[in-house]
Design a protein around this motif. Structure first.
Motif, PDB file in Angstrom:
ATOM      1  N   LEU B 111     -78.504 -16.393 -68.144  1.00 32.60           N
ATOM      2  CA  LEU B 111     -78.676 -17.180 -69.065  1.00 32.60           C
ATOM      3  C   LEU B 111     -79.852 -15.843 -69.618  1.00 32.60           C
ATOM      4  N   ALA B 114     -78.796 -10.273 -72.227  1.00 36.71           N
ATOM      5  CA  ALA B 114     -78.403 -10.561 -73.916  1.00 36.71           C
ATOM      6  C   ALA B 114     -77.738 -10.848 -74.137  1.00 36.71           C
ATOM      7  N   LEU B 189     -84.183 -23.264 -63.667  1.00 38.03           N
ATOM      8  CA  LEU B 189     -84.919 -23.557 -63.999  1.00 38.03           C
ATOM      9  C   LEU B 189     -86.160 -22.649 -64.039  1.00 38.03           C
ATOM     10  N   ILE B 190     -86.618 -23.300 -62.856  1.00 42.94           N
ATOM     11  CA  ILE B 190     -87.474 -22.281 -61.931  1.00 42.94           C
ATOM     12  C   ILE B 190     -87.400 -20.343 -62.336  1.00 42.94           C
ATOM     13  N   TYR B 192     -85.468 -19.334 -64.422  1.00 41.34           N
ATOM     14  CA  TYR B 192     -85.352 -18.578 -65.406  1.00 41.34           C
ATOM     15  C   TYR B 192     -86.781 -18.679 -65.918  1.00 41.34           C
ATOM     16  N   SER B 193     -87.909 -19.498 -65.867  1.00 37.49           N
ATOM     17  CA  SER B 193     -88.696 -18.817 -66.214  1.00 37.49           C
ATOM     18  C   SER B 193     -89.202 -17.957 -65.327  1.00 37.49           C
ATOM     19  N   ALA B 194     -89.173 -17.494 -64.575  1.00 36.99           N
ATOM     20  CA  ALA B 194     -89.996 -16.582 -63.772  1.00 36.99           C
ATOM     21  C   ALA B 194     -89.358 -15.194 -64.676  1.00 36.99           C
ATOM     22  N   GLN B 196     -88.282 -15.041 -67.651  1.00 39.19           N
ATOM     23  CA  GLN B 196     -88.848 -14.741 -68.670  1.00 39.19           C
ATOM     24  C   GLN B 196     -90.095 -14.185 -68.982  1.00 39.19           C
ATOM     25  N   ALA B 197     -91.126 -14.501 -68.001  1.00 35.57           N
ATOM     26  CA  ALA B 197     -92.356 -14.070 -67.981  1.00 35.57           C
ATOM     27  C   ALA B 197     -92.525 -11.880 -67.692  1.00 35.57           C
ATOM     28  N   ILE B 198     -91.246 -11.824 -67.387  1.00 44.91           N
ATOM     29  CA  ILE B 198     -90.972 -10.452 -66.548  1.00 44.91           C
ATOM     30  C   ILE B 198     -91.132  -9.413 -68.395  1.00 44.91           C
ATOM     31  N   PRO B 199     -92.519  -8.250 -68.740  1.00 46.78           N
ATOM     32  CA  PRO B 199     -91.818  -7.441 -69.928  1.00 46.78           C
ATOM     33  C   PRO B 199     -90.820  -7.163 -70.142  1.00 46.78           C
ATOM     34  N   ALA B 200     -90.253  -6.992 -71.681  1.00 47.59           N
ATOM     35  CA  ALA B 200     -88.948  -6.304 -71.447  1.00 47.59           C
ATOM     36  C   ALA B 200     -89.150  -5.285 -71.486  1.00 47.59           C
ATOM     37  N   PRO B 227     -90.381 -14.370 -55.859  1.00 43.63           N
ATOM     38  CA  PRO B 227     -91.550 -15.295 -55.267  1.00 43.63           C
ATOM     39  C   PRO B 227     -91.258 -16.960 -55.860  1.00 43.63           C
ATOM     40  N   ALA B 228     -91.011 -16.709 -56.651  1.00 38.97           N
ATOM     41  CA  ALA B 228     -90.292 -18.388 -57.013  1.00 38.97           C
ATOM     42  C   ALA B 228     -88.814 -18.308 -56.317  1.00 38.97           C
TER      43      ALA B 228
END
Lengths: 298, 307
Positions: B111, B114, B189-190, B192-194, B196-200, B227-228
């Motif tokens: 998910l 790209a 989802l946990i 995936y949220s982690a 999404q927080a990584i800077p591209a 960690p997630a």
């Protein structure tokens, strides 16, 4: 809750970062995701299909497609079953979940705010003890709680399920993270200089800034209580206080004796799942921010 | 939620040296009272109960509660069925938790890539089962497994196979599938949220160096969200140790699930039979195992994660 635009700035959301460039679609990735979708959604599809069938058709026709449309009859059967006890169960679930989540969120917000925004002796110890509560299996609490309440004759009451549902150590953990991230200390200081009391600061300012987080905590707690099975199973003995999970379970235990219950159980299961699924779809952004916060400090 | 209530009037009026300490405890007290009543007291009580047993002075004499020391623990750990239940969920956990987390991780990485479309739809689709309460999910899958109703059996029967997914040989894995179905999307989802927080821009350097998507996923993304992943693993381990709802509900349609199938079911059965001391001892054993395993797992992985 009007302040929904105040997404906590713990992190960027997916919507805030559009993909840098659009790469070619990978057919293999899409195939895997498609297969996973089938796995997760087919059972729900089966439930929808099954709710439209008569008990006879449930066994005699193909499970994943429709037969004679019996949904209205099934709904009537559910509504009339034992004088509408099913709706009583749904109402009980709503009462336990709404009550537990509303009060629980407020208590967690106050505790989390205090742990994030005040310096005092014993703060970290208090937080550690509360956090330890997350690790304690709920099963280890329900049974002694029953024994305790039994001595006071308090079991089989609405309170025996409602009151324990209001305490969420995980909610305090989330509230602390959110309060630290979304309530600026300077704002509180400015309020103090203006002569605002501590409670006024919390109820007029902090609570509003924390609003999106509170929705998340509310949702977690709501689902936890709605899904709870062991606590009501242990506490409640009269049918009219059951939440819907326990009610349907007791129906299921009679299934071997009364096979005609099948259509009722299937239809009632669908009815009891729908409200939550709809709530999930509408409120999913709060889920994601909550889950994200949970993973930040792991 | 406006200014109607002020639970800490003392702190509110007080100005001076340490108003904040009083205010903080004022905010904490309502939660802490509930926490004490519904967490700390029950834990203390279950430990107390586990050290007591009932004796009758004669066959029809009054019941007396007497201190028995660790006797209840000895009987719990000497109870073959209880110990077999522990072994059963250990096996369950060793297989189900890694499989579920691997599924969740792969889906989260896909998910996040790209090279896919309809991200929102997939994300929702995978998460929907989490909205189904465990008891209802177990009722539903009970129907899906029952040979007389199961669409699987309807599909495999023409091929000459008619498996009974509720039989003793496979019921543990049928439950594993049900638990995986419910929680894989939540764990996804946990993670995936982690992700999404990584800077591209972190990936850009790797991409310029010619790293493939797979290499970026495995060498950069997975280590960052470790960690997630650890968090989901701990939650899953806790969940496995207190496995109750799903097998308890499945027991209504499968004769293969005994009243000591999992440790928690065994503890519940003892309490229902009014063997409070033994049931309490079993509860304490489950709790201690949960806390010890979670802490050990956190310690072990923290070292590796933080390198």
């Amino acid at each position: 809750m009007t302040a929904t635009k105040l997404e906590p700035d713990v992190r960027r959301t997916a919507e805030a970062t559009p993909p840098v460039r659009r790469s070619a679609v990978s057919p293999l990735s899409m195939a895997v995701l498609g297969a996973a979708t089938l796995y997760f959604l087919l059972p729900i599809f089966w439930l929808v299909v099954a709710a439209t069938k008569s008990t006879g058709d449930l066994t005699s026709t193909f499970g994943l497609w429709f037969a004679d449309f019996h949904l209205v009859d099934n709904l009537r059967a559910v509504a009339e079953f034992q004088d509408g006890v099913f709706f009583r169960w749904l109402g009980n679930s709503a009462l336990y979940s709404l009550g537990g989540a509303t009060v629980g969120t407020l208590l967690a917000a106050m505790a989390g705010y205090a742990l994030a925004k005040y310096e005092f002796r014993g703060r970290e110890l208090t937080f550690s003890v509360i956090l330890g509560g997350v690790l304690v299996p709920y099963t280890a609490l329900a049974v002694p709680l029953f024994l305790l309440l039994a001595e006071g004759g308090l079991t089989n009451s609405v309170w025996s399920v409602l009151l324990p549902s209001m305490i969420s150590p995980f909610g305090v953990y989330l509230a602390r993270i959110y309060a630290a991230a979304s309530v600026p200390g300077e704002l509180l200081e400015a309020g103090r200089v203006d002569g605002a009391s501590e409670s006024r600061l919390f109820f007029t300012m902090a609570l509003r800034l924390m609003a999106p987080a509170l929705v998340t905590i509310f949702l977690f707690q709501f689902v936890a209580v709605w899904n709870n099975f062991l606590l009501p199973l242990v506490m409640l003995s009269s049918n009219d206080k059951y939440p819907v999970t326990l009610g349907l379970y007791t129906l299921n235990t009679q299934l071997t004796l009364v096979p005609e219950l099948k259509a009722i159980i299937v239809t009632a299961s669908l009815l009891s799942v729908l409200p939550l699924v709809i709530a999930f779809l509408c409120l999913q952004r709060f889920w994601r921010s909550g889950l994200a916060a949970g993973s930040v400090k792991a | 939620m406006t200014t109607t209530t002020a639970p800490i009037p003392a702190a509110a009026r007080r100005r001076g040296s340490a108003p904040s300490t009083r205010a903080a405890w004022g905010f904490l007290t309502p939660f802490l009272v509930g926490f004490a009543v519904f967490y700390l007291v029950p834990i203390g009580y279950v430990i107390y109960k586990s050290l007591y047993g009932v004796r009758r002075s004669s066959t029809f004499g009054p019941i007396q509660e007497v201190f028995v020391g660790l006797a209840n623990y000895r009987s719990a750990l000497g109870d073959g069925d209880f110990v077999r239940g522990i072994g059963r969920i250990a096996l369950f956990g060793f297989v189900q938790v890694p499989v579920m987390l691997l599924i969740a991780l792969v889906l989260a990485l896909l998910l996040d890539s790209a090279r896919i479309r309809f991200t929102r739809f997939f994300r929702l689709a995978f998460f929907v089962p989490y909205a189904v309460p465990g008891a209802i999910a177990a009722i539903m899958w009970g129907f899906l497994y029952a040979p007389s109703l199961s669409p699987f059996n309807q599909l495999t029967r023409p091929l000459g196979a008619d498996p009974d997914l509720l039989s003793a040989d496979v019921i543990l894995w049928s439950i594993a599938n049900l638990v995986t179905w419910t929680y894989a999307g939540y764990n996804m989802l946990i993670m995936y949220s982690a992700l999404q927080a990584i800077p591209a821009d972190l990936y850009e350097a790797a991409r310029i160096d010619g790293a493939s998507d797979l290499q970026i996923a495995w060498r950069i993304k997975v280590p960052i969200i470790a960690p997630a992943v650890v968090l989901t693993a701990v939650f899953s381990i806790i969940g496995t140790l207190q496995l109750f709802t799903e097998p308890q509900v499945m027991a209504t349609v499968s004769t293969a699930i005994s009243s000591s199938y999992t440790p928690t079911i065994a503890a519940y059965a003892q309490i229902s039979a009014q063997n409070y001391g033994l049931g309490a001892a079993m509860s304490v054993i489950i709790t201690v195992a949960t806390v010890v395993l979670s802490v050990v797992f956190f310690r072990l992985t923290r070292k590796r994660v933080e390198g």
